[in-house]
Design an enzyme around this catalytic site. Structure first.
Site, PDB file in Angstrom:
ATOM      1  N   LYS A  11       0.814  -1.216   0.020  1.00  0.00           N
ATOM      2  CA  LYS A  11       0.095  -0.001  -0.087  1.00  0.00           C
ATOM      3  C   LYS A  11       1.063   1.225   0.055  1.00  0.00           C
ATOM      4  O   LYS A  11       2.124   0.971   0.383  1.00  0.00           O
ATOM      5  CB  LYS A  11      -0.898  -0.151   1.096  1.00  0.00           C
ATOM      6  CG  LYS A  11      -1.895  -1.247   1.221  1.00  0.00           C
ATOM      7  CD  LYS A  11      -2.892  -1.209   2.100  1.00  0.00           C
ATOM      8  CE  LYS A  11      -3.920  -2.298   2.007  1.00  0.00           C
ATOM      9  NZ  LYS A  11      -4.973  -2.247   3.154  1.00  0.00           N
ATOM     10  N   TYR A  25     -11.982  -2.247  -4.258  1.00  0.00           N
ATOM     11  CA  TYR A  25     -12.590  -2.232  -3.003  1.00  0.00           C
ATOM     12  C   TYR A  25     -14.173  -2.157  -3.018  1.00  0.00           C
ATOM     13  O   TYR A  25     -14.880  -1.629  -1.965  1.00  0.00           O
ATOM     14  CB  TYR A  25     -12.183  -1.211  -2.035  1.00  0.00           C
ATOM     15  CG  TYR A  25     -10.556  -1.505  -1.499  1.00  0.00           C
ATOM     16  CD1 TYR A  25     -10.430  -2.824  -0.831  1.00  0.00           C
ATOM     17  CD2 TYR A  25      -9.472  -0.742  -1.885  1.00  0.00           C
ATOM     18  CE1 TYR A  25      -9.330  -3.082  -0.147  1.00  0.00           C
ATOM     19  CE2 TYR A  25      -8.259  -1.179  -1.163  1.00  0.00           C
ATOM     20  CZ  TYR A  25      -8.151  -2.364  -0.768  1.00  0.00           C
ATOM     21  OH  TYR A  25      -6.864  -2.628   0.099  1.00  0.00           O
ATOM     22  N   PHE A  59     -15.510   3.164   6.966  1.00  0.00           N
ATOM     23  CA  PHE A  59     -14.150   3.590   6.821  1.00  0.00           C
ATOM     24  C   PHE A  59     -13.818   3.669   4.985  1.00  0.00           C
ATOM     25  O   PHE A  59     -12.652   3.751   4.487  1.00  0.00           O
ATOM     26  CB  PHE A  59     -13.176   2.247   7.260  1.00  0.00           C
ATOM     27  CG  PHE A  59     -13.300   1.042   6.450  1.00  0.00           C
ATOM     28  CD1 PHE A  59     -13.073   0.443   5.475  1.00  0.00           C
ATOM     29  CD2 PHE A  59     -14.176   0.013   7.303  1.00  0.00           C
ATOM     30  CE1 PHE A  59     -13.173  -0.859   5.125  1.00  0.00           C
ATOM     31  CE2 PHE A  59     -14.422  -1.182   7.094  1.00  0.00           C
ATOM     32  CZ  PHE A  59     -13.937  -1.636   5.772  1.00  0.00           C
ATOM     33  N   ARG A  69      -2.179 -14.589   3.772  1.00  0.00           N
ATOM     34  CA  ARG A  69      -2.821 -13.982   4.708  1.00  0.00           C
ATOM     35  C   ARG A  69      -2.222 -14.291   6.042  1.00  0.00           C
ATOM     36  O   ARG A  69      -2.172 -13.317   6.985  1.00  0.00           O
ATOM     37  CB  ARG A  69      -4.215 -14.606   4.838  1.00  0.00           C
ATOM     38  CG  ARG A  69      -5.170 -14.473   3.465  1.00  0.00           C
ATOM     39  CD  ARG A  69      -5.580 -12.999   3.449  1.00  0.00           C
ATOM     40  NE  ARG A  69      -6.378 -12.232   4.570  1.00  0.00           N
ATOM     41  CZ  ARG A  69      -6.963 -11.254   4.394  1.00  0.00           C
ATOM     42  NH1 ARG A  69      -6.960 -10.472   3.351  1.00  0.00           N
ATOM     43  NH2 ARG A  69      -7.505 -10.767   5.612  1.00  0.00           N
ATOM     44  N   THR A  88      -6.036  -7.698   9.933  1.00  0.00           N
ATOM     45  CA  THR A  88      -6.286  -6.521   9.409  1.00  0.00           C
ATOM     46  C   THR A  88      -5.788  -5.394  10.358  1.00  0.00           C
ATOM     47  O   THR A  88      -5.410  -4.353  10.036  1.00  0.00           O
ATOM     48  CB  THR A  88      -8.002  -6.244   9.119  1.00  0.00           C
ATOM     49  OG1 THR A  88      -8.182  -7.542   8.455  1.00  0.00           O
ATOM     50  CG2 THR A  88      -8.268  -5.113   8.474  1.00  0.00           C
ATOM     51  N   ARG A 141       2.110  -7.020   8.896  1.00  0.00           N
ATOM     52  CA  ARG A 141       1.449  -5.915   9.545  1.00  0.00           C
ATOM     53  C   ARG A 141       1.854  -5.474  10.824  1.00  0.00           C
ATOM     54  O   ARG A 141       1.901  -4.322  11.378  1.00  0.00           O
ATOM     55  CB  ARG A 141      -0.357  -6.052   9.548  1.00  0.00           C
ATOM     56  CG  ARG A 141      -0.666  -5.959   7.933  1.00  0.00           C
ATOM     57  CD  ARG A 141      -1.994  -6.519   7.872  1.00  0.00           C
ATOM     58  NE  ARG A 141      -2.762  -5.948   6.910  1.00  0.00           N
ATOM     59  CZ  ARG A 141      -3.983  -6.656   6.266  1.00  0.00           C
ATOM     60  NH1 ARG A 141      -4.317  -7.617   7.003  1.00  0.00           N
ATOM     61  NH2 ARG A 141      -4.511  -6.113   5.143  1.00  0.00           N
ATOM     62  N   ASN A 196      -2.459  -0.187   6.734  1.00  0.00           N
ATOM     63  CA  ASN A 196      -1.910  -1.602   7.330  1.00  0.00           C
ATOM     64  C   ASN A 196      -0.863  -2.251   6.134  1.00  0.00           C
ATOM     65  O   ASN A 196      -0.805  -3.569   6.131  1.00  0.00           O
ATOM     66  CB  ASN A 196      -2.963  -2.427   7.643  1.00  0.00           C
ATOM     67  CG  ASN A 196      -4.087  -2.561   6.784  1.00  0.00           C
ATOM     68  OD1 ASN A 196      -3.882  -2.362   5.538  1.00  0.00           O
ATOM     69  ND2 ASN A 196      -5.036  -3.486   6.955  1.00  0.00           N
ATOM     70  N   HIS A 213      -2.555  -5.465   1.243  1.00  0.00           N
ATOM     71  CA  HIS A 213      -3.409  -5.947   0.655  1.00  0.00           C
ATOM     72  C   HIS A 213      -3.257  -7.650   0.226  1.00  0.00           C
ATOM     73  O   HIS A 213      -2.177  -7.888  -0.492  1.00  0.00           O
ATOM     74  CB  HIS A 213      -4.127  -5.407  -0.480  1.00  0.00           C
ATOM     75  CG  HIS A 213      -5.537  -6.203  -1.181  1.00  0.00           C
ATOM     76  ND1 HIS A 213      -6.653  -6.009  -0.438  1.00  0.00           N
ATOM     77  CD2 HIS A 213      -5.632  -7.241  -2.010  1.00  0.00           C
ATOM     78  CE1 HIS A 213      -7.475  -7.074  -0.954  1.00  0.00           C
ATOM     79  NE2 HIS A 213      -6.711  -7.727  -2.032  1.00  0.00           N
ATOM     80  N   GLU A 245      -8.968 -10.709  -8.681  1.00  0.00           N
ATOM     81  CA  GLU A 245      -7.890  -9.468  -8.354  1.00  0.00           C
ATOM     82  C   GLU A 245      -6.840  -9.340  -9.164  1.00  0.00           C
ATOM     83  O   GLU A 245      -6.134  -8.564  -9.453  1.00  0.00           O
ATOM     84  CB  GLU A 245      -7.732  -9.477  -6.765  1.00  0.00           C
ATOM     85  CG  GLU A 245      -8.847  -9.096  -5.919  1.00  0.00           C
ATOM     86  CD  GLU A 245      -8.600  -9.132  -4.530  1.00  0.00           C
ATOM     87  OE1 GLU A 245      -9.365  -8.743  -3.654  1.00  0.00           O
ATOM     88  OE2 GLU A 245      -7.485  -9.553  -4.030  1.00  0.00           O
TER      89      GLU A 245
HETATM   90  P1  IDP Z   1      -7.915  -7.191   5.049  1.00  0.00           P
HETATM   91  O1  IDP Z   1      -7.198  -6.206   4.168  1.00  0.00           O
HETATM   92  O2  IDP Z   1      -7.467  -7.913   6.091  1.00  0.00           O
HETATM   93  O3  IDP Z   1      -8.686  -8.256   3.767  1.00  0.00           O
HETATM   94  P2  IDP Z   1     -10.836  -6.098   4.940  1.00  0.00           P
HETATM   95  O4  IDP Z   1     -11.595  -6.143   6.070  1.00  0.00           O
HETATM   96  O5  IDP Z   1     -10.977  -6.618   3.569  1.00  0.00           O
HETATM   97  O6  IDP Z   1      -9.144  -6.480   5.477  1.00  0.00           O
HETATM   98  O7  IDP Z   1     -10.597  -4.509   4.745  1.00  0.00           O
HETATM   99  C1  IDP Z   1      -9.852  -3.819   3.608  1.00  0.00           C
HETATM  100  C2  IDP Z   1      -8.954  -2.737   4.096  1.00  0.00           C
HETATM  101  O8  IDP Z   1      -9.690  -1.882   4.465  1.00  0.00           O
HETATM  102  C3  IDP Z   1      -8.136  -3.200   5.309  1.00  0.00           C
HETATM  103  O9  IDP Z   1      -7.063  -3.751   4.852  1.00  0.00           O
HETATM  104  C4  IDP Z   1      -7.866  -1.738   5.891  1.00  0.00           C
HETATM  105  O10 IDP Z   1      -6.904  -0.909   5.028  1.00  0.00           O
HETATM  106  C5  IDP Z   1      -9.453  -0.986   5.687  1.00  0.00           C
HETATM  107  N1  IDP Z   1     -10.147  -1.129   6.829  1.00  0.00           N
HETATM  108  C6  IDP Z   1     -10.869  -2.347   7.252  1.00  0.00           C
HETATM  109  N2  IDP Z   1     -11.623  -2.213   8.312  1.00  0.00           N
HETATM  110  C7  IDP Z   1     -11.317  -0.890   8.811  1.00  0.00           C
HETATM  111  C8  IDP Z   1     -11.725  -0.229   9.809  1.00  0.00           C
HETATM  112  O11 IDP Z   1     -12.354  -0.609  10.764  1.00  0.00           O
HETATM  113  N3  IDP Z   1     -11.193   0.881  10.012  1.00  0.00           N
HETATM  114  C9  IDP Z   1     -10.397   1.660   9.274  1.00  0.00           C
HETATM  115  N4  IDP Z   1     -10.018   0.896   8.062  1.00  0.00           N
HETATM  116  C10 IDP Z   1     -10.312  -0.344   7.654  1.00  0.00           C
HETATM  117 MG    MG Z   2     -10.048  -8.348   2.356  1.00  0.00          MG
END
Ligand code: IDP
Ligand code: MG
Length: 142
Positions: free
Chosen positions: A11, A51, A59, A87, A93, A104, A114, A117, A128
């Site tokens: 990212k 996304y 968010f 993963r 996350t 992370r 974070n 992805h 993707e």
């Molecule tokens: P992942 O990246 O671990 O698969 P997802 O739930 O798919 O997690 O969320 C996509 C991205 O959105 C996360 O990697 C993070 O950058 C952002 N994100 C997810 N949940 C939150 C939140 O509660 N607050 C702020 N950003 C979030």
């Molecule tokens: Mg995801």
């Protein structure tokens, strides 16, 4: 365990922070191989499309603004059980919950910023990967 391919994005915050090498090292140490890579800067529409599953969540706006603020490094990673393995190497996350030694835990700046992805299932991995790469530009074995 099957050989698989998965999509990884480094990212913008981690590209800016000069952490590409440290992150790719984690993939390689974990047994994943980079079989395609390119740096791209997503447009707002591309980020919203990528996304799309998160549209409407609180968010979402912050995520789109973050993901478009600089270039990302998109990669296809290949290896045994690559989707799940990636993963695990990424960690949770929320970086506060990410296991020690994961990307992370070591490289995330916040919940949104974070570091990486990674695709979460075979269907999303296929979709993707196709979002970023033509088949001819992937140098894998499957
Ligand atoms: P992942 O990246 O671990 O698969 P997802 O739930 O798919 O997690 O969320 C996509 C991205 O959105 C996360 O990697 C993070 O950058 C952002 N994100 C997810 N949940 C939150 C939140 O509660 N607050 C702020 N950003 C979030
Ligand atoms: Mg995801």
């Amino acid at each position: 365990m099957p050989q698989e391919q998965t999509l990884s994005l480094i990212k913008p915050s981690s590209v800016t922070a000069n952490q590409i090498g440290g992150i790719i090292n984690k993939f390689e140490e974990g047994g994943l191989k980079v079989v395609a890579a390119k740096m791209v800067r997503l447009t707002e529409n591309q980020a919203k499309d990528f996304y799309g599953v998160h549209q409407g969540k609180p968010f979402f706006g912050e995520l789109i603004s973050f993901m478009t603020k600089g270039p990302i490094l998109a990669q296809v990673l290949e290896g045994e059980n690559a989707i799940q393995k990636n993963r695990e190497i990424m960690g949770a996350t929320n970086p506060a919950e990410a296991a020690p030694g994961t990307i992370r835990a070591e490289f995330a700046h916040s919940m949104t910023e974070n570091a990486v992805h990674g695709s979460d299932a075979p269907e999303t991995a296929e979709k993707e990967i196709a979002f970023f790469f033509d088949k001819k530009d992937i140098y894998g074995t499957i």
